[in-house]
Design an enzyme around this catalytic site. Structure first.
Site, PDB file in Angstrom:
ATOM      1  N   ASN A 173      -0.354  -5.376   9.256  1.00  0.00           N
ATOM      2  CA  ASN A 173       0.062  -4.799   7.983  1.00  0.00           C
ATOM      3  C   ASN A 173       0.249  -3.291   8.090  1.00  0.00           C
ATOM      4  O   ASN A 173       1.198  -2.713   7.554  1.00  0.00           O
ATOM      5  CB  ASN A 173      -0.982  -5.142   6.919  1.00  0.00           C
ATOM      6  CG  ASN A 173      -0.435  -4.997   5.519  1.00  0.00           C
ATOM      7  OD1 ASN A 173       0.722  -5.288   5.271  1.00  0.00           O
ATOM      8  ND2 ASN A 173      -1.264  -4.544   4.601  1.00  0.00           N
ATOM      9  N   ASP A 223      25.732  20.325 -25.114  1.00  0.00           N
ATOM     10  CA  ASP A 223      25.264  21.680 -24.827  1.00  0.00           C
ATOM     11  C   ASP A 223      24.941  22.489 -26.071  1.00  0.00           C
ATOM     12  O   ASP A 223      24.583  23.657 -25.972  1.00  0.00           O
ATOM     13  CB  ASP A 223      26.312  22.436 -24.005  1.00  0.00           C
ATOM     14  CG  ASP A 223      27.635  22.605 -24.753  1.00  0.00           C
ATOM     15  OD1 ASP A 223      27.784  21.983 -25.824  1.00  0.00           O
ATOM     16  OD2 ASP A 223      28.503  23.354 -24.270  1.00  0.00           O
ATOM     17  N   GLU A 225       0.802  -1.223   0.000  1.00  0.00           N
ATOM     18  CA  GLU A 225       0.000   0.000   0.000  1.00  0.00           C
ATOM     19  C   GLU A 225       0.832   1.267   0.000  1.00  0.00           C
ATOM     20  O   GLU A 225       0.423   2.303  -0.528  1.00  0.00           O
ATOM     21  CB  GLU A 225      -0.935   0.028   1.235  1.00  0.00           C
ATOM     22  CG  GLU A 225      -1.939  -1.084   1.303  1.00  0.00           C
ATOM     23  CD  GLU A 225      -1.418  -2.279   2.095  1.00  0.00           C
ATOM     24  OE1 GLU A 225      -0.181  -2.408   2.196  1.00  0.00           O
ATOM     25  OE2 GLU A 225      -2.231  -3.071   2.590  1.00  0.00           O
ATOM     26  N   ASP A 248       3.806  -1.342   7.594  1.00  0.00           N
ATOM     27  CA  ASP A 248       3.955  -0.311   6.564  1.00  0.00           C
ATOM     28  C   ASP A 248       4.429   1.008   7.159  1.00  0.00           C
ATOM     29  O   ASP A 248       5.233   1.720   6.551  1.00  0.00           O
ATOM     30  CB  ASP A 248       2.626  -0.109   5.830  1.00  0.00           C
ATOM     31  CG  ASP A 248       2.412  -1.153   4.741  1.00  0.00           C
ATOM     32  OD1 ASP A 248       3.409  -1.731   4.276  1.00  0.00           O
ATOM     33  OD2 ASP A 248       1.263  -1.390   4.366  1.00  0.00           O
ATOM     34  N   ASN A 286       3.829 -14.509   5.345  1.00  0.00           N
ATOM     35  CA  ASN A 286       2.658 -14.531   6.226  1.00  0.00           C
ATOM     36  C   ASN A 286       1.517 -15.329   5.608  1.00  0.00           C
ATOM     37  O   ASN A 286       0.845 -16.121   6.276  1.00  0.00           O
ATOM     38  CB  ASN A 286       2.189 -13.102   6.514  1.00  0.00           C
ATOM     39  CG  ASN A 286       2.915 -12.495   7.696  1.00  0.00           C
ATOM     40  OD1 ASN A 286       3.750 -13.150   8.317  1.00  0.00           O
ATOM     41  ND2 ASN A 286       2.625 -11.247   8.003  1.00  0.00           N
ATOM     42  N   ASP A 326      29.432  14.752 -25.858  1.00  0.00           N
ATOM     43  CA  ASP A 326      30.104  15.628 -26.810  1.00  0.00           C
ATOM     44  C   ASP A 326      31.459  16.004 -26.210  1.00  0.00           C
ATOM     45  O   ASP A 326      31.687  15.822 -25.004  1.00  0.00           O
ATOM     46  CB  ASP A 326      29.231  16.867 -27.042  1.00  0.00           C
ATOM     47  CG  ASP A 326      29.824  17.803 -28.074  1.00  0.00           C
ATOM     48  OD1 ASP A 326      30.495  17.318 -28.999  1.00  0.00           O
ATOM     49  OD2 ASP A 326      29.629  19.023 -27.946  1.00  0.00           O
ATOM     50  N   ASP A 369      23.532  18.828 -30.548  1.00  0.00           N
ATOM     51  CA  ASP A 369      23.355  17.734 -29.593  1.00  0.00           C
ATOM     52  C   ASP A 369      21.887  17.460 -29.278  1.00  0.00           C
ATOM     53  O   ASP A 369      21.574  16.449 -28.640  1.00  0.00           O
ATOM     54  CB  ASP A 369      24.083  18.057 -28.277  1.00  0.00           C
ATOM     55  CG  ASP A 369      25.577  18.224 -28.474  1.00  0.00           C
ATOM     56  OD1 ASP A 369      26.154  17.412 -29.215  1.00  0.00           O
ATOM     57  OD2 ASP A 369      26.159  19.163 -27.897  1.00  0.00           O
TER      58      ASP A 369
END
Length: 910
Positions: free
Chosen positions: A746, A653, A339, A750, A721, A381, A657
């Site tokens: 749970n 740059d 979750e 969490d 589990n 480059d 490119d």
């Protein structure tokens, strides 16, 4: 259920509101050619632009209350207040209540809400309150984290802004001043000056243009640039507005040439703005990051679809209470789904972006953090990236290598009078010449015309006239040696002019090669005197013919001090570096040698041109350095690497490119880059040091490690589990744990994981690129999930035989014992599995995770032992239970550590 869960993961990732509309539109149409019909222009915009195209330039200026010198600052400010900024309709920040609803509205929360309502209807208020609390906590945590992430992302993006060159009238004269103005501040009636590399900031009508080529691929899908002219078309129709030669559109960019344009529409009133409104509700395509999350989610979904029905059938058959079995199976389904995944992903990516911002790195898209860590090939480059953006003019010689001020003078006039994109070489010429030459040089010559630079010719020319030679024009050409020689017929040596025969050409190439071998970048200078019929007011590419080569200006482009250590650091982290440059092979080899790259056998642009895709895919694996490339060559090389399965980064740059930046998985640019390069990039470096690249790779891998850590921990723990539940359900005369217990367990587990984004990551995990591996996750669950079940079953035995919890009358004691053991083993597994090393001794979790885990363990023990035990349908455990608990937790830790070593040796440890 499969579709619902899949759509949740996808919709969660697509809900990020950090993405600019331009990126979204490019995603929709930039990856494949589209016809005009597939992106039809709204009639009102088409009609207005058609009228602007057909109208006389003077009439258009009058209609917009502008002038040939542009709008005054007062006029622009007044218009801006009335019309708003030049911005497309971005997704507006959601009202807090809408955002809160979106944070709640996912299948997991809806499932829990249904369960809470059922508990309420069946008058099980305790379960209803606990489940409701679980929903509220999950929703509020995600809401707070996403709000913080969105604010942080907005601040980061505000640090990068593009500008346009705008004309403003000079008070008391007919002249105009050119100033840089943020694109968002432009208004209809503004006059803008355009040159190579500029983004088109609004819908514009051309007033003047010189060899202007525009890339409209973002709007039309056309791969080739189109030439634009200022002339008014004789006829036209609304359906052909995009093809009008004198109209420019927001979202396109200048490939070459120069122009002055009048802004007609801005913001939402542009063609692009109208399209942005239409696609604002359209999701962008699935990225590699999203695809990885989706693949992982399918693994979890498949396990859930198998396990939940099994639990339902076994408990329904053995206990006879199908309603209770259904609720329990529903709880199992919820328990198998992570979750907190949305919040964990958002938090880890946002944390990575904030860490990078402290290193002066702007992350335009949060997902780029993950791609940074997954990157295993970095293409870069050379000029301005590996080398300093402080190029100096080292020599100015004739064609024979002898010093020549005359060559410097002509190179200066060329750089001074050109109005296109002044690159670092031009700036070096101007800076050097201003110190060496008579400052009257620029006033002694006036500009007549210019032939702007483009990447196919690789040269540019200006035409000037001297005050003492009114009947003569002088064309001065400057560019790459081979391209300049292609339009030369002679060479100057002192007072002599020699024909370009084979012997002279060999000598010229020898001199240039000698300069290149010294690490100097050579630019040729040539000229032609135009008299009589050859002299006129406007010139073009055709006039670059029969030139006389005068000599060279040679530049020193030293590597950045940080380049060599940065490349070594990247190599140590498993990132291969490939150099993709338009420069010649001699200079490239010298620079590569200086920064520690073994150039070996280079691949040149003309070789790339001849290769088919299969050949190119093979050669990009074998070679490190590619020279004399065009923008299209760079893009093809990046695509070939990507097709070979690499996660490819590209750093550049310049305008040349931009195609490669778009094609790469992660585009990296610098704050001083041209507009189109910055717009194409995912990450922008504000510092000149390249060491931030290594830091970005490490941070990306740390971010990914913590995301993967949560998924692996939660999935394996929950699977263990559920496996324990299956075993218990087959033999026990009562449920081994109530749905309420499963949900509380749970929830607590969490909550203990919300500190994972701030956890430490072992050094070995950061040494190589990481990527999603759903197969590994499934195998991990199967191996490590059942390990906890071994000790869960031992807990059953202890509760059944030692503490006599072996009948329905004593099921609460049994359930309390397994509740505590299950929660503490889940909390312990975080520290066991988060590292390949020995936990707590060789690798310790970050303090937030340690504190959170200890707090949840304490709460888990307090629940059955404290005054609220009856509320949760638990009861106090005898003190004799806790030595057994310690033995089982110790045995669990030892078993996991042993299996972990065997697993890592056989399958590796990601």
């Amino acid at each position: 259920m499969k579709n619902v869960l899949k759509s949740f993961f996808e919709s969660f990732l697509r809900s990020r509101r950090m993405l600019h509309h331009f990126e979204r539109w490019q995603t929709l149409v930039g990856s494949k050619p589209v016809g005009i019909a597939s992106a039809a222009m709204p009639p009102e915009i088409a009609n207005a632009l058609s009228a602007a195209s057909l109208a006389d330039a003077g009439d258009m200026l009058a209609q917009l209350d502008s002038s040939p010198q542009g709008l005054s600052e007062e006029q622009a400010t007044a218009l801006r207040k009335r019309l708003g900024g030049n911005e497309v309709n971005h997704e507006k920040p959601l009202p807090w209540w809408t955002h809160l609803w979106q944070c709640y509205r996912n299948p997991f929360n809806l499932l829990l809400t249904v369960l809470a309502l059922v508990s309420y209807v069946t008058e099980d208020m305790k379960a209803a309150v606990v489940i409701g609390s679980m929903v509220v906590l999950s929703t509020v945590l995600r809401f707070l984290q996403e709000s913080r992430s969105n604010k942080a992302a907005d601040k980061l993006k505000a640090m990068v802004s593009n500008t346009s060159t705008v004309l403003r009238p000079v008070e008391g004269s007919d002249g105009a001043l050119r100033i840089e103005v943020p694109m968002r501040d432009l208004v209809p009636g503004d006059l803008i000056a355009l040159s190579a590399g500029d983004m088109i900031p609004a819908d514009c009508r051309l007033l003047s243009a010189k060899d202007l080529f525009i890339s409209q691929s973002a709007l039309t899908g056309e791969a080739m640039p189109v030439e634009k002219f200022a002339s008014v078309p004789a006829t036209g129709s609304a359906s052909g507005v995009l093809e009008r030669d004198n109209l420019l559109f927001m979202g396109t960019n200048v490939i070459s040439g120069t122009a002055t344009a009048l802004i007609v529409h801005t913001g939402a009133r542009t063609f692009f703005g109208a399209l942005a409104q239409r696609v604002s509700a359209t999701d962008r395509g699935t990225t590699a990051f999203q695809a990885g999350i989706n693949r992982v989610s399918w693994v979890l979904i498949r396990f859930m679809l198998v396990m939940a029905p099994l639990v339902l059938v076994i408990n329904g058959v053995t206990k006879g209470d199908w309603w209770e079995a259904a609720l329990f199976a529903l709880s199992i389904a919820v328990g198998l789904t992570p979750e907190m995944l949305p919040m964990i992903v958002t938090a880890t990516l946002a944390k990575g972006a904030v860490v990078m911002s402290r290193q002066k790195v702007i992350v335009k898209r949060l997902e780029a953090i993950h791609n940074f860590g997954a990157m295993d090939v970095l293409c870069t480059d050379k000029t301005g990236t590996l080398t300093q953006d402080r190029i100096v003019l080292e020599r100015h010689t004739n064609a024979w290598g002898e010093g020549s001020d005359h060559v410097l003078q002509l190179a200066y006039l060329n750089s001074f009078h050109q109005t296109g994109l002044k690159n670092l070489l031009d700036k070096a010429v101007l800076s050097h010449a201003q110190m060496q030459l008579d400052t009257r040089l620029q006033t002694d010559w006036r500009k007549v015309d210019e032939v702007p630079f483009d990447f196919s010719r690789r040269r540019m020319s200006v035409v000037v006239a001297g005050s003492d030679a009114a009947e003569e024009h002088l064309l001065i050409c400057k560019g790459a040696l081979e391209e300049v020689l292609a339009v030369c017929s002679a060479v100057e040596r002192g007072a002599e002019v020699l024909a370009l025969d084979a012997e002279v050409l060999a000598r010229i190439h020898a001199v240039a090669s000698e300069l290149n071998a010294q690490g100097l970048r050579v630019v040729a200078v040539a000229s032609r005197v135009l008299r009589g019929d050859a002299r006129r007011a406007a010139y073009g590419v055709a006039d670059e013919a029969e030139l006389t080569l005068l000599g060279y200006v040679a530049f020193l482009d030293p590597p950045k001090e940080s380049t060599a250590p940065a490349l070594r650091a990247l190599a140590e982290h498993g990132v291969a570096v490939k150099v993709l440059t338009g420069d010649n092979e001699l200079v490239t080899r010298k620079v590569c040698g200086d920064v520690g790259i073994e150039a070996g056998r280079m691949v040149l642009g003309h070789e790339v041109e001849r290769m088919n895709e299969a050949e190119l895919r093979r050669i990009v694996e074998q070679r490190q350095v590619f020279a004399k490339l065009t923008p299209a060559h760079k893009e093809r090389i990046v695509q070939a690497l990507h097709a070979n399965g690499h996660v490819v980064g590209f750093m550049g740059d310049g305008i040349n490119d931009a195609p490669a930046l778009r094609a790469a998985d992660i585009g990296i640019s610098v704050d001083g880059a041209v507009d189109v390069a910055k717009e194409s990039a995912d990450i922008i470096l504000l510092e000149k040091s390249l060491m931030v690249l290594e830091q970005g790779v490490v941070e990306g891998r740390r971010t990914f490690a913590n995301m993967l850590k949560y998924i692996k921990l939660t999935a394996s723990s929950n699977f263990g589990n559920v496996f324990s539940v299956l075993v218990a359900s087959a033999f026990l005369p009562f449920l081994p744990m109530l749905p309420l217990h499963l949900l509380v367990q749970n929830l607590l587990y969490d909550v203990s994981q919300i500190a994972i984004p701030f956890d430490n990551v072992d050094e070995e995990f950061l040494r190589k690129p990481q990527s999603w591996n759903p197969g590994d996750l499934g195998r991990f669950m199967v191996f490590f999930g059942p390990l906890s079940s071994v000790f869960d079953i031992l807990t059953y035995v202890v509760m059944w035989y030692v503490f006599a919890a072996n009948s329905p009358e004593h099921q609460t004691l049994f359930q309390s014992g397994w509740f505590v053991e299950g929660l503490l083993s889940q909390t312990l597994i975080v520290h066991l599995i988060r590292t390949r090393r020995i936990p707590f001794l060789q690798s310790r979790a970050a303090w937030p995770l340690l504190i959170m885990g200890a707090a949840i363990a304490a709460v888990g023990i307090w629940l059955p032992m404290g005054p609220v035990a009856h509320y949760f349908k638990l009861e106090a455990l005898p003190l004799g239970y806790f030595p057994w608990l310690l033995l089982m937790l110790g045995g669990y830790a030892a078993l996991v550590q042993a299996v972990k070593g065997w697993y890592a040796r056989r399958y590796g440890w990601q």
